[in-house]
Design an enzyme around this catalytic site. Structure first.
Site, PDB file in Angstrom:
ATOM      1  N   ASP A   9      30.405  84.853 -32.172  1.00  0.00           N
ATOM      2  CA  ASP A   9      29.634  83.732 -32.488  1.00  0.00           C
ATOM      3  C   ASP A   9      28.085  83.956 -32.213  1.00  0.00           C
ATOM      4  O   ASP A   9      27.818  85.162 -31.776  1.00  0.00           O
ATOM      5  CB  ASP A   9      29.991  82.866 -31.178  1.00  0.00           C
ATOM      6  CG  ASP A   9      28.921  81.442 -31.009  1.00  0.00           C
ATOM      7  OD1 ASP A   9      28.829  80.745 -32.032  1.00  0.00           O
ATOM      8  OD2 ASP A   9      28.526  81.487 -30.036  1.00  0.00           O
ATOM      9  N   ASP A  11      25.000  81.639 -31.965  1.00  0.00           N
ATOM     10  CA  ASP A  11      23.960  80.732 -30.868  1.00  0.00           C
ATOM     11  C   ASP A  11      24.666  80.584 -29.439  1.00  0.00           C
ATOM     12  O   ASP A  11      25.762  80.254 -29.437  1.00  0.00           O
ATOM     13  CB  ASP A  11      23.756  79.350 -31.509  1.00  0.00           C
ATOM     14  CG  ASP A  11      22.747  79.535 -32.791  1.00  0.00           C
ATOM     15  OD1 ASP A  11      23.506  78.922 -33.635  1.00  0.00           O
ATOM     16  OD2 ASP A  11      21.693  80.116 -32.549  1.00  0.00           O
TER      17      ASP A  11
END
Ligand code: XBP
Ligand code: MG
Length: 258
Positions: A9, A11
């Site tokens: 992932d 952020d």
């Protein structure tokens, strides 16, 4: 099944970026003379919505304005989000969001060991490239077999679509991969895709339900930023290396086959 790929992932996981996103949204609102200003508290609530364009749409819908005004504002979401992305990528290029501890080390370790690398993120692809190029060099985006991000799937996290896309391009079963996340939405998406998931929460996701994490750590740690005693004890190492990850994942898989 041995470990063949790491799926990250962006952020909150690669870097703690949401404060920079918040500042970029507000700068875009000033630039377009809308004068909205999302406070940290307001933004923490808006983060329950995946996707910057969807977040702006939800904010417009919440305004105490006539429906015709809101419809007019909604036609500007694309323009607003493009301005925000331009501002965000410029802030990132300026070094405003360093990679979290251990991220550069583990990505380089996996790249050098010949594992496949992938991104599975709700964020806009330009944001990913800015982060990777700023901190890992101009070639870094090409280390990744796939950058599955933003609008490339119809349903954003917590739907598993972005992880399904990453796995399809990798050509791997979820059992051969490990996902890295920071939030409850991301964890739900990764687990729904059948992935062993390491979670390193941030200030913005510290109250999320992370109980489904296969490994929950304050960060990935580094030789010069070792994990605290509790985390190191749970890991059996002062930071998460590829070897420690493979050891823990294999032990968990062996227990599940008993
Ligand atoms: C986090 C998100 C993104 C960012 C803002 O993505 O939900 O929407 O908050 O980026 P992830 P955009 O944790 O999956 O990387 O404005 O480009 O959506
Ligand atoms: Mg995240």
């Amino acid at each position: 099944m041995s470990l063949e790929a790491l799926i990250f992932d962006v952020d909150g996981t690669l870097a703690d970026t949401e404060e920079i996103h918040r500042q970029a949204f507000n700068a875009a609102f000033q630039e377009t003379r809308l004068w909205w200003n999302w406070s940290p508290h307001q933004y923490a609530e808006l983060l329950s919505i995946s996707g910057g364009k969807e977040r702006i749409a939800a904010y417009i819908a919440s305004l105490d304005e006539p429906e015709a005004t809101k419809r007019g504002l909604a036609t500007r979401i694309g323009e607003l989000h493009q301005a925000k992305t331009r501002i965000f990528t410029s802030l990132i290029a300026g070094g405003r969001a360093p990679l979290r501890p251990g991220v550069a080390r583990l990505i380089r370790e996996a790249h050098e060991a010949g594992l496949k690398l992938a991104i599975a993120s709700t964020t806009t692809p330009a944001n990913v490239e800015a982060l990777l190029e700023t901190h890992l060099g101009p070639d870094a985006p090409r280390w990744f077999a796939v950058i599955a991000a933003g609008d490339k799937v119809p349903m954003k996290k917590p739907a598993p679509d972005i992880y399904h896309l990453a796995l399809a391009v990798l050509g791997l079963a979820p059992q051969a991969c490990v996902a890295f996340e920071d939030s409850g939405k991301g964890l739900t998406a990764a687990k729904a895709a059948g992935l062993f998931t390491v979670v390193t929460p941030t200030f913005w996701t510290r109250t999320d339900d992370l109980s489904a994490a296969d490994l929950l750590l304050p960060s990935l740690g580094d030789p010069d930023a070792p994990l605290d005693d509790g985390a190191a004890r749970s890991l059996g190492a002062p930071f998460l290396s590829l070897a420690a990850l493979e050891r823990i994942k294999s032990a968990r898989a062996a227990r599940q086959t008993v």
